[in-house]
Motif scaffolding. Sequence first.
Motif, short mmCIF file in Angstrom:
data_model
loop_
_atom_site.label_atom_id
_atom_site.label_comp_id
_atom_site.label_asym_id
_atom_site.label_seq_id
_atom_site.Cartn_x
_atom_site.Cartn_y
_atom_site.Cartn_z
N ARG A 273 0.55 -1.19 -0.01
CA ARG A 273 -0.15 0.39 -0.17
C ARG A 273 0.99 1.33 -0.31
O ARG A 273 0.66 2.41 -0.26
CB ARG A 273 -1.06 0.07 1.24
N THR A 274 1.97 0.86 0.50
CA THR A 274 3.15 2.29 0.22
C THR A 274 3.42 2.45 -1.02
O THR A 274 4.26 3.16 -1.10
CB THR A 274 4.07 2.25 1.95
N ALA A 275 3.55 1.60 -1.64
CA ALA A 275 4.38 1.89 -3.07
C ALA A 275 3.96 2.56 -3.90
O ALA A 275 2.49 2.64 -4.43
CB ALA A 275 4.88 -0.45 -3.46
N THR A 276 5.03 3.39 -4.79
CA THR A 276 3.77 3.60 -5.55
C THR A 276 3.55 2.81 -7.48
O THR A 276 4.64 1.62 -7.60
CB THR A 276 4.96 4.79 -6.33
N ASP A 290 -6.65 3.81 -4.75
CA ASP A 290 -5.09 4.05 -4.04
C ASP A 290 -4.45 5.29 -4.57
O ASP A 290 -4.24 5.62 -5.43
CB ASP A 290 -4.33 2.27 -4.60
N PRO A 291 -3.96 6.28 -3.06
CA PRO A 291 -4.11 7.28 -3.48
C PRO A 291 -2.09 7.39 -4.29
O PRO A 291 -1.61 8.10 -4.69
CB PRO A 291 -3.38 7.86 -2.29
N HIS A 292 -1.83 6.45 -4.31
CA HIS A 292 -0.73 6.15 -5.02
C HIS A 292 -0.53 5.71 -6.05
O HIS A 292 1.02 5.68 -6.60
CB HIS A 292 0.32 5.39 -4.00
N ALA A 293 -1.67 5.71 -6.69
CA ALA A 293 -1.43 4.79 -7.82
C ALA A 293 -1.85 5.84 -8.52
O ALA A 293 -2.21 6.94 -8.43
CB ALA A 293 -2.30 3.82 -8.53
N THR A 294 -1.09 5.61 -10.15
CA THR A 294 -1.36 6.79 -11.36
C THR A 294 -1.38 6.33 -12.64
O THR A 294 -1.21 4.83 -12.68
CB THR A 294 -0.19 7.72 -11.32
N GLU A 300 7.60 4.67 -10.94
CA GLU A 300 7.21 4.24 -10.27
C GLU A 300 7.91 2.56 -10.05
O GLU A 300 8.89 2.15 -10.16
CB GLU A 300 5.64 4.02 -10.82
N ASP A 301 7.38 2.77 -8.60
CA ASP A 301 8.07 0.81 -7.97
C ASP A 301 7.73 -0.02 -8.52
O ASP A 301 8.57 -1.31 -8.71
CB ASP A 301 7.46 1.09 -6.40
N ALA A 344 8.24 -4.84 -11.19
CA ALA A 344 8.22 -4.86 -9.35
C ALA A 344 10.10 -4.35 -9.65
O ALA A 344 10.42 -4.55 -10.35
CB ALA A 344 8.36 -5.76 -8.42
N LYS A 345 9.95 -2.92 -9.09
CA LYS A 345 12.09 -2.42 -9.06
C LYS A 345 12.55 -3.46 -8.44
O LYS A 345 11.53 -4.23 -7.32
CB LYS A 345 11.51 -1.15 -8.35
#
Length: 349
Positions: A273-276, A290-294, A300-301, A344-345
């Motif tokens: 949940r903390t990952a971009t 998800d506030p970190h999704a774009t 992103e991560d 994923a990175k």
Amino acid sequence: WGIATSRFPKWLAFVVTLVAATYPPLSAEAVGDFHELAFAPLLTATLVWAVDRKLWRMAIVVAAILATVKEDQFISLAFVGLVIGLLMGRHDREMRRCGLLIATIGIVTAAFYFGLLRPMIDPHFRYFSLHYYEWWSFPATTAGFANALSPLRPQYLFAILLPLAFLPLGSRYMLFALPGLAEVLLSHEAVTMGLGTQYSATWSGYVLCAFVDGTSNVFRTSKVAVQGALVFALLASIWTSRYYSPINPGFALYRPPTMDDQIRERELERLPRTATIGTGGWIIGHLGMDPHATIAMSDEDYLVFDAFTDPNYWKTIDALKVERLLGSGIYAKVFDGAGIVVLAKKHCL
């Protein structure tokens, strides 16, 4: 309702408003992608109401607010203002003054946005929306230069006027909708000519006000004719919503979840949940809260690729992009199935 009550008995004003409320494009504007144009129909209808009731200060205030919605409103305001000032207000000094002030708002805000504000925000990024009208650069698109007389355009006009029994054509307020209709119909890409897209909000407020005014013009001539026209409009709206609904029932979110939907949801819920997270296509429907999704993929991560909505795009564009990212050694593949690919990175693993 405000325009109808000044033209009809209350019971008939209610019927006219009810028929307007069943207008199919409104459902798409209500439940589709939330877009800045979502504010346009209410404001454009309020602008027409203010002009209709000769509330000049109200009209100026609404025009100023409308100028903050989106840059295409600058052109609409300039055009509407000139129509009010030079055509409708030829023999009314106050109307002429109001119209010219509205046109000035459109021209001044356009100069401010394109001349000062936008260059300050990002001087290196070209104004993307112009590509819709660069016909010389996209000759092979669905509604491109080779198909300048594409049936999509008359079909679009027919589809927006049929549920209103073509009554807006009998109103001078239909002129206000011309810039919005031009924005849609002059594009070389068919995407603007979909009633389920946000582009309908550029003209729908004006067209619905023209519907009320046009209905009143028929009402003065024949009460029987107006009753028949309203019944026809209501049935046409219901028929359109049932068989050619702009909200596309059965597509994307407007259908029961499939097994693949459930698999996608389960895999995406496992992402930290903390990952971009960067994604594209309709996958944002799973990640929208998800506030970190774009949808602006960069570094992103986690990157989530849609391999099922448009198989051709996946094969020719995104699949090659995934190969390059994996070859760079920065990303690793963590999931491939149910129509999505998740990278994923490596430092996130």
